[in-house]
Design a protein around this motif. Structure first.
Motif: not given
Length: 103
Positions: A3-31
């Motif tokens: 399958p190619g990309p399939i419409k499931t909740p994984i897309w929303d869940k993973s993007v939301e989790a990644a944005f949450d984790h992004k807040k914990d990255l160091s300034p160097e990592m963000i840069e």
């Protein structure tokens, strides 16, 4: 079933989790990685909207299970990538070795 990309909740869940984790990255990592990470996350969010419906996968599984002579591969939907296109022009045995090759 490929399958190619399939419409499931994984897309929303993973993007939301990644944005949450992004807040914990160091300034160097963000840069270093912030722009690339944002692009990946935004692209992933788009996949959630434009993905193929689950029913396409269900139909492919049904075809594979009940086919008198099943095919080796059942590409499903848009966005299946170059591997599936390659599978259309090279023998299945070679394709299986390419997929299984350690890089």
């Amino acid at each position: 079933i490929e399958p190619g990309p399939i419409k499931t909740p994984i897309w929303d869940k993973s993007v939301e989790a990644a944005f949450d984790h992004k807040k914990d990255l160091s300034p160097e990592m963000i840069e270093l990685y912030g722009d690339k990470l944002d692009k990946v996350l935004n692209d992933s969010a788009k996949y959630g909207v434009s993905s193929n419906p689950v029913e396409l996968v269900v139909r492919a599984v049904d075809q594979a299970l009940y086919a008198r002579t099943p095919r080796t591969r059942y590409p499903v939907g848009r966005g299946i990538g170059i591997a599936t296109h390659l599978a259309n022009v090279i023998p299945d045995s070679l394709m299986d070795r390419v997929i299984g090759a350690k890089v």
